[in-house]
Design a protein around this motif. Structure first.
Motif, short mmCIF file in Angstrom:
data_model
loop_
_atom_site.label_atom_id
_atom_site.label_comp_id
_atom_site.label_asym_id
_atom_site.label_seq_id
_atom_site.Cartn_x
_atom_site.Cartn_y
_atom_site.Cartn_z
N ILE A 1 0.86 -1.18 0.00
CA ILE A 1 0.00 0.00 0.00
C ILE A 1 0.90 1.23 0.00
O ILE A 1 1.84 1.32 0.79
N ILE A 2 0.65 2.18 -0.88
CA ILE A 2 1.45 3.39 -0.95
C ILE A 2 0.64 4.54 -0.40
O ILE A 2 -0.33 4.99 -1.01
N SER A 3 1.03 5.01 0.77
CA SER A 3 0.30 6.07 1.47
C SER A 3 1.20 7.29 1.62
O SER A 3 2.22 7.23 2.31
N GLY A 4 0.83 8.37 0.97
CA GLY A 4 1.66 9.57 1.04
C GLY A 4 3.06 9.37 0.50
O GLY A 4 4.00 10.00 0.96
N GLY A 5 3.21 8.44 -0.45
CA GLY A 5 4.52 8.16 -1.02
C GLY A 5 5.31 7.12 -0.26
O GLY A 5 6.39 6.73 -0.68
N GLU A 38 -9.14 -13.53 12.35
CA GLU A 38 -8.49 -13.40 11.04
C GLU A 38 -8.47 -11.93 10.65
O GLU A 38 -9.34 -11.16 11.06
N ALA A 39 -7.49 -11.58 9.83
CA ALA A 39 -7.39 -10.20 9.37
C ALA A 39 -6.74 -10.15 8.00
O ALA A 39 -5.85 -10.94 7.68
N ALA A 40 -7.19 -9.23 7.20
CA ALA A 40 -6.59 -8.99 5.88
C ALA A 40 -6.61 -7.48 5.64
O ALA A 40 -7.60 -6.81 5.95
N VAL A 41 -5.52 -6.97 5.11
CA VAL A 41 -5.38 -5.53 4.91
C VAL A 41 -5.17 -5.24 3.43
O VAL A 41 -4.33 -5.87 2.78
N VAL A 42 -5.93 -4.30 2.91
CA VAL A 42 -5.80 -3.89 1.51
C VAL A 42 -5.79 -2.36 1.47
O VAL A 42 -5.99 -1.69 2.49
N ALA A 43 -5.56 -1.83 0.29
CA ALA A 43 -5.54 -0.38 0.11
C ALA A 43 -6.95 0.15 -0.10
O ALA A 43 -7.76 -0.44 -0.81
N ARG A 44 -7.22 1.27 0.54
CA ARG A 44 -8.45 2.02 0.27
C ARG A 44 -8.07 3.38 -0.28
O ARG A 44 -7.14 4.03 0.22
N ASP A 45 -8.74 3.82 -1.33
CA ASP A 45 -8.45 5.12 -1.91
C ASP A 45 -8.67 6.21 -0.87
O ASP A 45 -9.60 6.15 -0.05
N ASP A 46 -7.81 7.22 -0.89
CA ASP A 46 -7.91 8.33 0.04
C ASP A 46 -7.64 9.62 -0.72
O ASP A 46 -6.64 9.72 -1.45
N GLU A 47 -8.51 10.60 -0.55
CA GLU A 47 -8.38 11.84 -1.31
C GLU A 47 -7.14 12.62 -0.93
O GLU A 47 -6.64 13.43 -1.73
N PHE A 48 -6.61 12.39 0.26
CA PHE A 48 -5.43 13.13 0.69
C PHE A 48 -4.15 12.33 0.57
O PHE A 48 -3.16 12.78 0.00
N TRP A 49 -4.15 11.08 1.10
CA TRP A 49 -2.94 10.27 1.15
C TRP A 49 -2.74 9.41 -0.09
O TRP A 49 -1.72 8.77 -0.24
N GLY A 50 -3.71 9.37 -0.98
CA GLY A 50 -3.63 8.48 -2.15
C GLY A 50 -4.21 7.12 -1.82
O GLY A 50 -5.18 6.68 -2.42
N GLU A 51 -3.62 6.45 -0.85
CA GLU A 51 -4.11 5.18 -0.35
C GLU A 51 -3.87 5.13 1.15
O GLU A 51 -2.93 5.74 1.65
N THR A 52 -4.73 4.41 1.86
CA THR A 52 -4.50 4.13 3.28
C THR A 52 -4.86 2.68 3.55
O THR A 52 -5.65 2.08 2.81
N PRO A 53 -4.31 2.07 4.61
CA PRO A 53 -4.63 0.68 4.92
C PRO A 53 -6.07 0.53 5.41
O PRO A 53 -6.53 1.28 6.27
N CYS A 54 -6.76 -0.44 4.84
CA CYS A 54 -8.12 -0.79 5.24
C CYS A 54 -8.09 -2.24 5.72
O CYS A 54 -7.73 -3.14 4.96
N ALA A 55 -8.45 -2.46 6.98
CA ALA A 55 -8.38 -3.80 7.58
C ALA A 55 -9.76 -4.45 7.61
O ALA A 55 -10.72 -3.84 8.09
N PHE A 56 -9.83 -5.66 7.11
CA PHE A 56 -11.03 -6.48 7.23
C PHE A 56 -10.75 -7.50 8.33
O PHE A 56 -9.78 -8.27 8.24
N VAL A 57 -11.57 -7.48 9.37
CA VAL A 57 -11.28 -8.25 10.57
C VAL A 57 -12.44 -9.19 10.92
O VAL A 57 -13.60 -8.78 10.90
N CYS A 58 -12.08 -10.43 11.21
CA CYS A 58 -13.04 -11.43 11.69
C CYS A 58 -12.71 -11.69 13.16
O CYS A 58 -11.57 -12.07 13.48
#
Length: 552
Positions: free
Chosen positions: A442-446, A466-486
């Protein structure tokens, strides 16, 4: 012609350090650095770097020893890009956003012998050293004071340092004969990829590679003599994409900023007539979202790379008078290896279409060959704009390899190519577009964030099943980590979104912690039990971009 061969006269090792000598000769009385009220010319910068290199060597630093720097974009950081290798050592710039645990791991892995530390990071570095195992060797410390700052009396913190920066410079010899590389393949810099505290990936580049890449960047961007370059790109980030050496080569002006926002950027551009700057798409967002974002009097060239910039952001940036160039590169390639070289025929397109064309990563630069291949067969994919493949690169700027990791090096450099792990398509005109990252970076703020590392922290929480992390679009940082958690059944303590985010922030650099947590009953999986991250990315995309403007 067998008698014609390389000789000492025609095979002098390539090194970017000679750019400083030439700048002192050609542009000696011209401004080299501007920082607040402090100004140096190229003769002064050359002398200071020689003195600094002399002092580094005088305390026992020898050829190929690692010397680290933890500092923002200040004159000392610029000078050390020359002075450290001029002493024969290898420069290691450390990301100032990392936490003490991560910095400790990197210092031990690199076996750093000396660290230059900005005064604002002094506590951070001392915390990192406290995490060293007992009786393990520790690097010496030099404290970088703010220019003009005077310490009234020694403190507990300053007593841990052997010298202040300016005193260290002043003790050096201005007639020092700097240590030239024995071979152009000698290492010059060591840079760590982000998010690798468990398995550090130290990228080693040689004098030859940095020399070639510096010239390549100047040519590809079309930088003319004596530019006025504003340092919005961190110099710790892949050595500022080689522009510390590049601006010296062109006799330009380095406008340094300890920290910046949109207001200060527009002010500095106006006061110093800035002509060039670089930055991740987050910088473009900052400029376009600022109420002070009035059209520029004179155009400013801006190079962006990192997360692919949205076409809408490019359109808004250029409407302000910035001329945006878009490139693609990795720590392993030292700087930009592909750029969206502009075709004049595209000037006839609508602004929206021009922005979409410019949002592509483009074609290989003059010294690099870039392709998109099937990772199984190694064959080039069809140039149809839809067939996915992996981006591969070869050229003179490619790293020597990963420090102390021959297995990791052999996994990504094979069959004559460097396999990037980035997934892309190749358009019919030969321009590539990045579509995804097979390694889930994930590329966040470079800054690169390893999703695996964030997941490993989440898994330490007692309520997380369980957990999985992917990129979520962000208007400021470009991308930020988004965690899906069970969550585990029956455990509810400390499991709100806010609590899990804080849990990660306590154990990771803040920029790596998830900005979003989604609770689900079960993670989607393949028949072999692998998590279907592509489905999670679609869910994150459907959520829309985050708009939280506060930084980590």
């Amino acid at each position: 012609m067998d008698e014609l061969k390389p000789r000492p006269e025609n095979s002098t090792p390539l090194t970017p350090l000679g750019f400083l000598e030439r700048a002192a000769t050609v542009y000696g009385d011209c401004t080299s650095i501007i920082y607040n009220s402090v100004t140096y010319n190229w003769s002064e910068t050359h002398r200071r770097c020689l003195q600094l290199a002399s002092s580094i060597q005088s305390i026992g630093i020898r050829r190929s020893d690692v010397v680290s720097v933890l500092a923002p974009n200040i004159p000392a950081m610029y000078e050390l890009h020359f002075a450290v290798p001029m002493a024969g050592a290898v420069l290691n710039t450390i990301n100032t956003r990392l936490d003490s645990r991560t910095i400790s791991v990197l210092l031990r892995h690199s076996e750093s012998k000396l660290i230059f530390v900005d005064y604002q990071s002094s506590s951070l570095i001392l915390e990192a050293l406290c995490l060293f195992p007992p009786n393990s060797p520790r690097p010496l410390l030099i404290l970088i004071n703010e220019v003009g700052q005077v310490l009234e009396s020694p403190t507990t913190t300053t007593l841990d340092f052997i010298s202040t920066y300016e005193d260290f410079v002043n003790k050096g010899r201005p007639d020092f004969e700097w240590v030239r590389p024995v071979s152009e393949w000698d290492p010059i810099v060591l840079n760590y990829t982000s998010g690798t505290t468990s398995l550090p990936k130290g990228v080693v580049h040689c004098h030859r590679g940095i020399f070639i890449m510096t010239i390549n960047c100047l040519m590809d961007w079309g930088v003319k003599k004596q530019p006025v370059y504003l340092w919005t790109l961190p110099m710790f980030h892949a050595n500022g994409w080689c522009f510390p050496w590049g601006i010296a080569a062109m006799g330009g002006v380095n406008v340094c900023l300890r920290k910046f926002d949109a207001v200060s950027i527009f002010e500095v551009i106006r006061v110093h007539n800035v002509t060039h700057m670089c930055g991740a798409p987050i910088v473009l967002n900052m400029l376009t979202n600022s109420p002070d974002g009035k059209p520029l009097i004179n155009p400013v060239q801006i190079m962006t790379a990192g997360a692919p910039p949205p076409a809408a952001v490019l359109l808004k940036t250029e409407a302000l008078g910035f001329v945006v160039s878009h490139g693609y590169g990795l720590t392993e390639t030292a700087s930009i290896v592909a750029s969206c070289a502009w075709n004049p025929n595209w000037d006839k397109l609508s602004p929206e279409k021009r922005a979409r064309m410019k949002a592509r990563q483009g074609v290989g630069t003059l010294i690099n060959v870039v392709d998109v291949v099937d990772p199984e067969t190694g064959k080039s994919v069809n140039r149809d704009g839809s067939t996915l493949g992996e981006v591969v690169i070869r050229g003179g700027s490619l790293m020597l390899g990963y420090l102390k990791d021959p297995v990791g090096t052999s996994k990504c450099i094979k069959d004559g190519w460097f396999y990037t792990g980035d997934v892309a398509v190749m358009d019919p005109d030969g321009y590539l577009t990045i579509k995804d990252r097979s390694k889930d970076v994930i590329i966040s703020g470079g800054e690169n964030i390893s999703s695996v590392e964030v997941e490993s922290v989440l898994y330490t929480h007692p309520a997380v099943k369980e957990a999985a992390v992917v990129a979520r679009d962000d208007e400021f940082w470009g991308e930020t980590p988004c965690a899906f958690v069970c969550l585990k059944e029956g455990i509810k303590v400390g499991t709100s979104e806010k609590e899990l985010v804080e849990y990660c922030r306590e154990r990771l650099p803040h920029f790596m912690a998830p900005k979003t947590v989604v609770f689900i009953k079960e993670l989607p999986k393949t028949s072999t039990g692998k998590i279907k991250k592509f489905e999670l990315r679609e869910q994150a995309k459907a959520m829309g971009p985050g708009i939280k403007m506060s930084g980590p």
